[in-house]
Design an enzyme around this catalytic site. Structure first.
Site, PDB file in Angstrom:
ATOM      1  N   SER A 164       0.823  -1.211   0.000  1.00  0.00           N
ATOM      2  CA  SER A 164       0.000   0.000   0.000  1.00  0.00           C
ATOM      3  C   SER A 164       0.857   1.261   0.000  1.00  0.00           C
ATOM      4  O   SER A 164       0.358   2.342  -0.258  1.00  0.00           O
ATOM      5  CB  SER A 164      -0.881   0.007   1.245  1.00  0.00           C
ATOM      6  OG  SER A 164      -0.071  -0.036   2.403  1.00  0.00           O
ATOM      7  N   CYS A 180       2.157  -6.805   1.718  1.00  0.00           N
ATOM      8  CA  CYS A 180       1.214  -6.006   2.495  1.00  0.00           C
ATOM      9  C   CYS A 180       0.291  -6.981   3.207  1.00  0.00           C
ATOM     10  O   CYS A 180      -0.343  -7.823   2.560  1.00  0.00           O
ATOM     11  CB  CYS A 180       0.406  -5.117   1.546  1.00  0.00           C
ATOM     12  SG  CYS A 180      -0.918  -4.206   2.370  1.00  0.00           S
ATOM     13  N   CYS A 197       2.206  -6.119  10.110  1.00  0.00           N
ATOM     14  CA  CYS A 197       2.129  -5.025   9.142  1.00  0.00           C
ATOM     15  C   CYS A 197       3.563  -4.716   8.731  1.00  0.00           C
ATOM     16  O   CYS A 197       4.450  -4.639   9.593  1.00  0.00           O
ATOM     17  CB  CYS A 197       1.481  -3.806   9.787  1.00  0.00           C
ATOM     18  SG  CYS A 197       1.555  -2.327   8.766  1.00  0.00           S
TER      19      CYS A 197
HETATM   20  N1  DGL Z   1       1.956  -2.353   4.816  1.00  0.00           N
HETATM   21  C1  DGL Z   1       0.535  -2.384   5.056  1.00  0.00           C
HETATM   22  C2  DGL Z   1       0.187  -3.698   5.757  1.00  0.00           C
HETATM   23  O1  DGL Z   1       1.084  -4.520   5.918  1.00  0.00           O
HETATM   24  C3  DGL Z   1       0.269  -1.106   5.779  1.00  0.00           C
HETATM   25  C4  DGL Z   1      -1.024  -0.842   6.309  1.00  0.00           C
HETATM   26  C5  DGL Z   1      -1.885   0.130   5.610  1.00  0.00           C
HETATM   27  O2  DGL Z   1      -1.756   0.392   4.416  1.00  0.00           O
HETATM   28  O3  DGL Z   1      -2.764   0.625   6.347  1.00  0.00           O
HETATM   29  O4  DGL Z   1      -0.939  -3.956   6.107  1.00  0.00           O
END
Ligand code: DGL
Length: 281
Positions: A15, A77, A190
Site C-alpha cells: 500500500s 502487504c 504489518c
Molecule cells: N503495509 C501495510 C500492511 O502490511 C500497511 C497498512 C496500511 O496500508 O494501512 O498492512
C-alpha cells in the site's frame, strides 16, 4: 508476456513504503535478482478498507506489474494478503508464483512461542480478516492468538519524522493488552512495523520474541524461484526499480528509511481513484 524467463524481475507491491522492509531482506538475501516494487501511495492506508476494495486494488496492482513482466509476485502487504491472497493465487498461479505475508510469520511465531500465547499487532483490516487466527491455528493448534488492531500506527510511521510522543503512545496502547495476556511472542502483522521494532521491544520487554515477515519471505522467494527453475546466476548483480501511484519524490524520501539502501528514480503510475466514502467504517 511469459513469466518463465529468468531475466524478468521479481515484482513486489504494498500500500505504500512498508513493503520496502520486505524488499530490503530480499535485496540482501538475493543480490543477484532484479526487483520491481510498486507502492500504492495514492490510496494509502489500506488498513481500514473493506475486503472487496483490497481485492480490487490487489488485482489492479498485480495487473500493472505483470504487464511489465515479472517471474514471481510478492504481496508485501498484510492487509492485501489477508483479504486477497487466495483469490490472487487462484487467478494468477497458473501464470506466476504468488508469495504473501501472514503464513511465514505465523510459522515463525509457532516455532518461537514457549507458553502458547502469541500476540499480533496489525491493521483493523488484517485483524478483522481472521487470516492470522487461521494460519496460527494450522501451525500451532494449541496456541492462543491475542490480536490488537491499530489504525494509527502504520500512517504515523509512513508520515516519517521523529519517533515522537504520538508513536510512543500508540505503541504503548497496542502493547498493553498483549502484556496483560502474558504473550511471549508477538507478530508484527504489518510491513511498516519493523521501523519501530526497538520501541516495541522496549515496551514488551526483552523476553518477548518479535517476529516479522522480511527474512522468511526472502527465503520463500528463493525457494519458489528455484522450484520454478527461474533463479538468476548468483554471480550477476541485480537491479531494483520503483513505481508509485502517488508523488514519486515523496515515495523516494519516505522509502529510503524503510529500504536502508539507495532509491534512484521512481516512476509514477496511474491507478483508479479510491473514490470518496469507499473506506470501511
Ligand atoms: N503495509 C501495510 C500492511 O502490511 C500497511 C497498512 C496500511 O496500508 O494501512 O498492512
Amino acid at each position: 508476456m511469459s513469466t518463465s524467463d529468468r531475466s524478468l524481475p521479481v515484482a513486489v507491491f504494498d500500500s505504500g513504503v512498508g513493503g520496502l522492509t520486505v524488499l530490503h531482506e530480499c535485496l540482501v538475501s538475493l543480490p543477484h535478482e532484479d526487483f520491481l516494487y510498486l507502492g500504492d501511495t495514492a490510496r494509502f492506508p489500506y488498513g481500514d478498507r473493506t475486503p472487496a476494495q483490497l481485492a480490487e486494488f490487489a488485482r489492479e496492482l498485480a495487473g500493472i506489474l505483470l504487464e511489465r513482466g515479472a517471474k514471481l509476485l510478492v504481496v508485501a502487504c498484510n492487509s492485501a494478503t489477508s483479504a486477497a491472497l487466495p483469490e490472487l493465487r487462484s487467478e494468477l498461479e497458473r501464470e506466476i508464483p504468488v508469495v504473501g505475508v501472514v503464513r511465514p510469520e505465523s510459522r515463525l511465531a509457532a516455532a518461537a512461542t514457549r507458553n502458547g500465547r502469541v500476540g499480533l499487532i496489525a491493521t483493523p483490516a488484517t485483524v478483522k480478516s481472521g487470516a492470522y487466527a487461521e494460519a496460527l491455528a494450522e501451525e500451532a493448534p494449541a496456541a492462543e492468538l491475542h490480536a490488537v488492531a491499530s489504525a494509527e500506527l502504520a500512517p504515523l510511521i509512513q508520515a516519517g519524522g521523529e519517533v515522537d510522543h504520538r508513536t510512543l503512545a500508540c505503541v504503548e496502547g497496542a502493547c498493553r493488552p498483549l502484556k496483560r495476556a502474558q504473550v511471549d511472542t508477538v507478530i508484527l502483522g504489518c510491513t511498516h512495523y519493523p521501523l519501530v521494532r526497538p520501541v516495541l521491544q522496549r515496551e514488551l520487554g526483552r523476553r518477548v520474541t518479535i517476529v516479522s515477515s522480511g527474512e522468511a519471505i526472502a527465503a520463500e522467494v528463493e525457494a519458489r524461484l528455484r522450484a520454478s527453475g527461474v533463479e538468476n546466476d548468483e554471480h550477476r548483480r541485480g537491479e531494483y526499480r520503483f513505481l508509485a501511484t502517488g508523488d514519486p519524490e515523496q515515495f523516494r524520501r519516505a522509502g529510503t528509511r524503510f529500504l536502508q539502501l539507495p532509491i534512484g528514480s521512481v516512476e509514477h503510475v496511474e491507478v483508479a481513484a479510491a473514490g470518496p466514502g469507499r473506506k470501511a467504517a
